[in-house]
Design a protein around this motif. Structure first.
Motif, PDB file in Angstrom:
ATOM      1  N   PRO A 345       0.125 -11.074  -1.308  1.00 47.14           N
ATOM      2  CA  PRO A 345      -1.158 -11.436  -1.907  1.00 47.14           C
ATOM      3  C   PRO A 345      -2.317 -11.393  -0.919  1.00 47.14           C
ATOM      4  CG  PRO A 345       0.560 -12.920  -2.682  1.00 47.14           C
ATOM      5  CD  PRO A 345       1.174 -12.085  -1.594  1.00 47.14           C
ATOM      6  N   GLY A 346      -3.508 -11.073  -1.451  1.00 45.19           N
ATOM      7  CA  GLY A 346      -4.695 -10.981  -0.617  1.00 45.19           C
ATOM      8  C   GLY A 346      -4.617  -9.832   0.354  1.00 45.19           C
ATOM      9  N   LEU A 347      -5.080 -10.059   1.568  1.00 50.04           N
ATOM     10  CA  LEU A 347      -5.002  -9.017   2.598  1.00 50.04           C
ATOM     11  C   LEU A 347      -3.571  -8.668   2.951  1.00 50.04           C
ATOM     12  CD1 LEU A 347      -7.743 -10.239   5.123  1.00 50.04           C
ATOM     13  CD2 LEU A 347      -8.006  -8.627   3.227  1.00 50.04           C
ATOM     14  N   GLY A 348      -2.658  -9.591   2.707  1.00 52.80           N
ATOM     15  CA  GLY A 348      -1.253  -9.354   3.031  1.00 52.80           C
ATOM     16  C   GLY A 348      -0.889  -9.697   4.453  1.00 52.80           C
ATOM     17  N   VAL A 349      -1.869 -10.171   5.230  1.00 54.08           N
ATOM     18  CA  VAL A 349      -1.619 -10.591   6.609  1.00 54.08           C
ATOM     19  C   VAL A 349      -2.442 -11.848   6.885  1.00 54.08           C
ATOM     20  CG1 VAL A 349      -1.162  -8.243   7.443  1.00 54.08           C
ATOM     21  CG2 VAL A 349      -3.486  -9.181   7.559  1.00 54.08           C
ATOM     22  N   VAL A 350      -2.007 -12.608   7.886  1.00 46.77           N
ATOM     23  CA  VAL A 350      -2.759 -13.773   8.353  1.00 46.77           C
ATOM     24  C   VAL A 350      -2.724 -13.774   9.873  1.00 46.77           C
ATOM     25  CG1 VAL A 350      -2.331 -15.200   6.316  1.00 46.77           C
ATOM     26  CG2 VAL A 350      -0.696 -15.230   8.209  1.00 46.77           C
ATOM     27  N   PRO A 351      -3.708 -14.400  10.513  1.00 43.31           N
ATOM     28  CA  PRO A 351      -3.681 -14.459  11.978  1.00 43.31           C
ATOM     29  C   PRO A 351      -2.490 -15.264  12.484  1.00 43.31           C
ATOM     30  CG  PRO A 351      -5.866 -14.981  11.133  1.00 43.31           C
ATOM     31  CD  PRO A 351      -4.944 -14.981   9.955  1.00 43.31           C
TER      32      PRO A 351
END
Length: 368
Positions: A345-351
């Protein structure tokens, strides 16, 4: 969705090697990240503005200022906030497309996370991986350039883009073509470094079978590009000149370009980038996704955009290690010349928290 506030976070990442264009040389990437926080979700955005106003009139410090004083507060008055509402809410404030794009990206990420929908699907992607090219900066010597290109081809990149400027154009292109053959997908990027007086000189590039020449003239000179395009066999691609779907339609109608480079940050966000894609598709004009040395956040979003059907040329969506030894997200790794399209979901990545903390040089909380 209701936002409680937005965090501005300034990060600094060293580049694996200096990156030189006609605008100057970068040895590090300073970036402004946004974290939009709501009651049910949070989302991330990345501002592509450089530290200094060299590529564009926008620069990192000005983006932070306009976000803090005008753009973020403008969202506080919305009864219901979604990504489609961001651009109309920010429209009274002229320009500042890179800052607006970062804010829209953060809201879009948060919205899609609440819906459990990947960005690629929301934009209308039709591919689960995208072909990748690499942008090669201006070098100190032709042998150094040839070694760099050989390395990128060994890594699997499918297309090479050479940065050029007066004094570094014909001979480097000739050397790369002679060394790697006519089958190499090769293009050049002038970053506005030439004038119409250089038409006969630029026509010498026609001998090398290039995919395109990108943004040879000043960004506001559509008529000049139209005149130049009539004098060259090499297709003219516009980059800095394309700031909206309207400007893309105007450029196509004038004959100023036959290919378009879409950079979401430059045009005000991913929703406007999709509209440019649709305009170009309607006119039979191929598009590709440019890059601005994005971290993994912006890279994830660019890969999602590049999976739309009109993106028929390899973009500058290179792997994370093209610029960074350690990215702020899980790295994007090249496989058979392609990058996978994120499907979470969303960008598919997180920091990655520990990396983000290490590269952060300042934070600020803007409440709504």
């Amino acid at each position: 969705m209701k936002l409680t506030g937005v965090e501005l976070r300034r990060v600094r990442l060293p580049l694996v090697a200096p990156f030189r264009t006609s605008f100057g040389t970068q040895t590090e990437r300073t970036a402004l990240l946004l974290r939009a926080v709501g009651a049910d979700a949070e989302g991330w955005g990345e501002c592509v503005a450089m530290a200094d106003p060299l590529y564009s009139s926008e620069y990192e410090g000005a983006c932070a200022d306009v976000l803090r004083r005008f753009l973020i507060p403008a969202l506080g008055g919305l009864r219901r906030l979604d990504a489609a509402a961001v651009a109309p809410a920010l429209a009274p404030f002229k320009g500042h497309r890179m800052a607006k794009a970062a804010l829209e990206m953060a809201v879009l990420d948060a919205e899609l996370r609440t819906r459990g929908e990947p960005l690629a699907r929301a934009l209308g992607a039709v591919h689960d991986r995208v072909p990748c090219g690499v942008s090669v900066g201006i070098m100190d010597s032709v042998p150094e350039l040839l070694d760099a290109v050989a390395g990128y081809l060994d890594e699997g990149y499918l297309r090479i883009k050479l940065k050029i400027e007066p004094g570094w154009d014909i001979e480097p292109v000739r050397a790369v073509r002679e060394r790697f053959g006519d089958e190499l997908l090769l293009q050049v990027d002038a970053n506005t470094a030439y004038t119409l007086a250089d038409t006969r000189h630029l026509a010498r590039l026609d001998a090398f079978g290039l995919l395109l020449i990108e943004q040879p003239l000043e960004e506001e000179d559509l008529l000049g590009h139209a005149q130049l395009a009539r004098s060259l066999a090499t297709p003219v691609c516009l980059d800095e000149s394309i700031t909206s779907a309207r400007s893309a339609a105007a450029a196509i109608t004038l004959g100023a370009c036959s290919i378009v480079n879409i950079k979401p940050g430059r045009v005000g966000g991913y929703l406007e980038a999709r509209r440019i894609h649709d305009v170009c598709a309607a006119h039979g004009v191929p598009v590709w996704c440019g890059g601005m040395l994005e971290t993994g956040l912006g890279r994830a979003a660019n890969v999602a955009l590049a999976a739309l059907p009109g993106f028929t040329l390899p973009g500058d969506t290179s792997a994370s290690d093209r610029f960074y030894r350690t990215d702020i997200t899980d790295p994007f790794v090249l496989a058979d010349g392609h990058l996978p399209v994120p499907d979470s979901p969303g960008l598919g990545v997180v920091p990655l928290p520990e990396v983000l903390e290490e590269v952060t040089v300042g934070t600020e909380w803007i409440p709504l």
